[in-house]
Design a protein around this motif. Structure first.
Motif, mmCIF file in Angstrom:
data_model
loop_
_atom_site.group_PDB
_atom_site.id
_atom_site.type_symbol
_atom_site.label_atom_id
_atom_site.label_comp_id
_atom_site.label_asym_id
_atom_site.label_seq_id
_atom_site.Cartn_x
_atom_site.Cartn_y
_atom_site.Cartn_z
ATOM 1 N N ARG A 1 0.798 -1.423 0.220
ATOM 2 C CA ARG A 1 0.195 -0.103 0.144
ATOM 3 C C ARG A 1 1.003 1.227 0.017
ATOM 4 O O ARG A 1 0.356 2.321 -0.916
ATOM 5 N N GLN A 2 1.996 1.237 0.731
ATOM 6 C CA GLN A 2 2.887 2.275 0.709
ATOM 7 C C GLN A 2 3.472 2.545 -0.767
ATOM 8 O O GLN A 2 3.596 3.802 -1.304
ATOM 9 N N LEU A 3 3.912 1.327 -1.515
ATOM 10 C CA LEU A 3 4.348 1.542 -2.833
ATOM 11 C C LEU A 3 3.371 2.140 -3.690
ATOM 12 O O LEU A 3 3.682 2.665 -4.628
ATOM 13 N N GLY A 4 2.046 1.617 -3.584
ATOM 14 C CA GLY A 4 0.899 1.987 -4.239
ATOM 15 C C GLY A 4 0.829 3.555 -4.094
ATOM 16 O O GLY A 4 0.473 4.412 -5.162
ATOM 17 N N ALA A 5 0.852 4.141 -2.847
ATOM 18 C CA ALA A 5 0.706 5.249 -2.505
ATOM 19 C C ALA A 5 1.812 6.384 -3.300
ATOM 20 O O ALA A 5 1.821 7.253 -4.056
ATOM 21 N N PHE A 6 2.948 5.503 -3.350
ATOM 22 C CA PHE A 6 4.212 6.388 -3.888
ATOM 23 C C PHE A 6 4.244 6.598 -5.027
ATOM 24 O O PHE A 6 4.446 7.595 -5.819
ATOM 25 N N VAL A 7 3.713 5.599 -5.978
ATOM 26 C CA VAL A 7 3.336 5.420 -7.309
ATOM 27 C C VAL A 7 2.428 6.407 -7.831
ATOM 28 O O VAL A 7 2.756 7.109 -8.855
ATOM 29 N N THR A 8 1.225 6.549 -7.259
ATOM 30 C CA THR A 8 0.223 7.498 -7.346
ATOM 31 C C THR A 8 0.697 8.799 -7.279
ATOM 32 O O THR A 8 0.245 9.770 -8.225
ATOM 33 N N VAL A 9 1.428 9.116 -5.964
ATOM 34 C CA VAL A 9 1.763 10.554 -6.043
ATOM 35 C C VAL A 9 2.782 11.046 -7.185
ATOM 36 O O VAL A 9 2.655 11.916 -7.411
ATOM 37 N N ALA A 10 3.701 9.958 -7.494
ATOM 38 C CA ALA A 10 4.894 10.424 -8.461
ATOM 39 C C ALA A 10 4.029 10.660 -9.686
ATOM 40 O O ALA A 10 4.435 11.509 -10.586
ATOM 41 N N ARG A 11 3.107 9.692 -10.070
ATOM 42 C CA ARG A 11 2.372 9.919 -11.312
ATOM 43 C C ARG A 11 1.593 11.041 -11.432
ATOM 44 O O ARG A 11 1.407 11.745 -12.438
ATOM 45 N N ARG A 12 0.919 11.510 -10.277
ATOM 46 C CA ARG A 12 -0.001 12.757 -10.374
ATOM 47 C C ARG A 12 0.623 13.948 -9.749
ATOM 48 O O ARG A 12 0.251 14.974 -10.046
ATOM 49 N N ALA A 13 1.876 13.845 -9.294
ATOM 50 C CA ALA A 13 2.895 15.094 -9.154
ATOM 51 C C ALA A 13 2.129 15.982 -7.988
ATOM 52 O O ALA A 13 2.206 17.065 -7.759
ATOM 53 N N SER A 14 1.286 15.304 -6.989
ATOM 54 C CA SER A 14 0.542 15.977 -6.063
ATOM 55 C C SER A 14 0.077 15.133 -4.865
ATOM 56 O O SER A 14 -0.685 13.964 -5.471
ATOM 57 N N PHE A 15 0.258 15.285 -3.722
ATOM 58 C CA PHE A 15 -0.327 14.455 -2.752
ATOM 59 C C PHE A 15 -1.725 14.591 -2.711
ATOM 60 O O PHE A 15 -2.449 13.667 -2.465
ATOM 61 N N THR A 16 -2.405 15.951 -2.875
ATOM 62 C CA THR A 16 -3.743 16.122 -2.984
ATOM 63 C C THR A 16 -4.590 15.281 -3.931
ATOM 64 O O THR A 16 -5.586 14.376 -3.768
ATOM 65 N N ARG A 17 -4.158 15.302 -5.520
ATOM 66 C CA ARG A 17 -4.553 14.395 -6.359
ATOM 67 C C ARG A 17 -4.615 12.987 -5.996
ATOM 68 O O ARG A 17 -5.204 12.300 -6.401
ATOM 69 N N ALA A 18 -3.367 12.689 -5.600
ATOM 70 C CA ALA A 18 -3.066 11.239 -5.296
ATOM 71 C C ALA A 18 -4.089 10.612 -4.125
ATOM 72 O O ALA A 18 -4.678 9.529 -4.373
ATOM 73 N N ALA A 19 -4.324 11.599 -3.486
ATOM 74 C CA ALA A 19 -5.437 11.099 -2.141
ATOM 75 C C ALA A 19 -6.582 11.150 -2.654
ATOM 76 O O ALA A 19 -7.291 10.060 -2.314
ATOM 77 N N GLU A 20 -7.151 11.960 -3.777
ATOM 78 C CA GLU A 20 -8.461 11.578 -4.283
ATOM 79 C C GLU A 20 -8.559 10.452 -5.293
ATOM 80 O O GLU A 20 -9.649 9.767 -4.953
ATOM 81 N N GLU A 21 -7.460 10.140 -5.860
ATOM 82 C CA GLU A 21 -7.285 9.019 -6.567
ATOM 83 C C GLU A 21 -7.593 7.548 -5.864
ATOM 84 O O GLU A 21 -8.151 6.624 -6.143
ATOM 85 N N LEU A 22 -6.746 7.796 -4.611
ATOM 86 C CA LEU A 22 -6.881 6.531 -4.059
ATOM 87 C C LEU A 22 -8.053 6.584 -2.718
ATOM 88 O O LEU A 22 -8.134 5.724 -2.049
ATOM 89 N N HIS A 23 -8.821 7.552 -2.839
ATOM 90 C CA HIS A 23 -9.930 7.708 -1.796
ATOM 91 C C HIS A 23 -9.417 7.593 -0.465
ATOM 92 O O HIS A 23 -9.980 6.938 0.451
ATOM 93 N N LEU A 24 -8.178 8.440 -0.031
ATOM 94 C CA LEU A 24 -7.844 8.550 1.066
ATOM 95 C C LEU A 24 -7.730 10.050 1.445
ATOM 96 O O LEU A 24 -7.615 10.767 0.453
ATOM 97 N N THR A 25 -7.572 10.332 2.617
ATOM 98 C CA THR A 25 -7.060 11.765 3.014
ATOM 99 C C THR A 25 -5.764 11.981 2.663
ATOM 100 O O THR A 25 -4.722 11.054 2.564
ATOM 101 N N GLN A 26 -5.321 13.424 2.460
ATOM 102 C CA GLN A 26 -3.999 13.780 2.207
ATOM 103 C C GLN A 26 -3.012 13.581 3.245
ATOM 104 O O GLN A 26 -1.896 12.920 2.911
ATOM 105 N N PRO A 27 -3.457 13.797 4.420
ATOM 106 C CA PRO A 27 -2.638 13.283 5.664
ATOM 107 C C PRO A 27 -2.294 11.837 5.659
ATOM 108 O O PRO A 27 -1.176 11.488 5.956
ATOM 109 N N ALA A 28 -3.166 11.019 5.353
ATOM 110 C CA ALA A 28 -3.124 9.533 5.144
ATOM 111 C C ALA A 28 -2.093 9.037 4.142
ATOM 112 O O ALA A 28 -0.962 8.307 4.566
ATOM 113 N N VAL A 29 -2.101 9.880 3.007
ATOM 114 C CA VAL A 29 -1.060 9.634 2.074
ATOM 115 C C VAL A 29 0.248 9.950 2.370
ATOM 116 O O VAL A 29 1.103 9.409 2.182
#
Length: 296
Positions: free
Chosen positions: A4-32
């Motif tokens: 799950r950490q690697l998944g979050a990392f890949v999503t943040v890297a792809r979206r270049a944003s913690f906020t957009r990654a959190a939206e895609e992962l359906h998590l809060t930004q602090p959780a990501v």
């Protein structure tokens, strides 16, 4: 290091944003943010440079990204393999195909496959043969269908390639053309003709140029188009002739709108339809069934 950490990392890297990654992962930004921080703490490196409101991968992050994406693909393959055991014919096949093959060869094959395996989801990506090759190599698609001059080698690096048959190229002319009463034409007889051709960089354009150059024939390309369908319409209108796959003009020939002439005296190897796949990729049950259909 957790998946799950690697998944979050890949999503943040792809979206270049913690906020957009959190939206895609359906998590809060602090959780990501916590997942990335935990990963950085475990690895002892910074994975992202925080530049105000923007972020970018560090050198360590760039290195980890390739491994993380590979782990994700392997994880997806493991889930697919296990789900097949539980669900039988359920699954998904991602196919890459050169545009002409996707248009003129695949439709009847996919119809037969869908009838035999209605529970299999099919995904199709099209493009130039070189692009399809890249999609297979990167694991984006499970199988690729391309065209090639001559029979391919069985193994090409990480790729396995196999010919499915000859992909004949013919001269397409309008019914009123002086050659229309013939069934065959030599390459030499194309001298002086107005040639309608695909754009440069396509396999069909490259093959046509090789055929003419190797025969020492000079032909004027009077119109360049990016669509086989558009070329056919232009030939029908009497604007020139074109070298096209026989399968692409079959409908027009049957309807009497075009005439297809067999090329003789071609010094080059014939074009082939080639299937590509990675040798190290799990071959699922549905993919095995699709391979069987391709060879029928």
């Amino acid at each position: 290091m957790e998946l799950r950490q690697l998944g979050a990392f890949v999503t943040v890297a792809r979206r270049a944003s913690f906020t957009r990654a959190a939206e895609e992962l359906h998590l809060t930004q602090p959780a990501v943010t916590r997942q990335i921080a935990a990963l950085e703490s475990e690895l002892g490196v910074l994975l992202f440079d925080r530049l105000g409101k923007s972020i970018q991968l560090t050198g360590a992050g760039e290195t980890l990204l390739g491994y993380a994406e590979h782990i994700q693909r392997l994880t997806d393959e493991a889930h697919e393999a296990l789900s097949e055991l539980a669900a039988g014919r359920a699954g998904r096949i991602a196919i890459g195909a050169a545009s002409t093959l996707a248009t003129y060869v695949l439709p009847p094959l996919l119809t037969r496959f869908r009838q035999a395996y209605p529970g299999i989801e099919l995904s199709l990506r099209t493009g130039l043969s070189a692009r399809v090759r890249e999609l297979v190599l990167s694991g984006v698609v499970d199988i690729g269908l391309v065209t090639s001059e001559g029979e391919p080698t069985r193994t090409d690096g990480a790729l396995l390639s196999e010919s499915l048959g000859v992909y004949e190229t013919v001269l397409a002319v309008p019914p009123g053309h002086t050659l229309a009463g013939r069934t065959r034409v030599t390459v030499d007889e194309l001298a002086g003709e107005s040639l309608l051709a695909m754009t440069e960089g396509t396999n069909l354009r490259t093959y046509a140029e090789h055929v003419l150059a190797d025969a020492g024939v000079v032909v004027s390309v009077t119109m360049e188009l990016d669509s086989v369908e558009a070329i056919k319409r232009m030939v029908e209108a009497g604007l020139g002739v074109s070298l096209l796959p026989r399968v692409a003009v079959a409908t027009e020939v049957d309807a009497g709108r075009l005439v297809a002439l067999t090329l003789t005296g071609v010094p080059l190897p014939e074009r082939h339809i080639v299937v590509l796949r990675r040798g190290d990729k799990h071959q699922s049950g549905p993919l095995t069934a699709f391979f069987t259909l391709l060879h029928q």
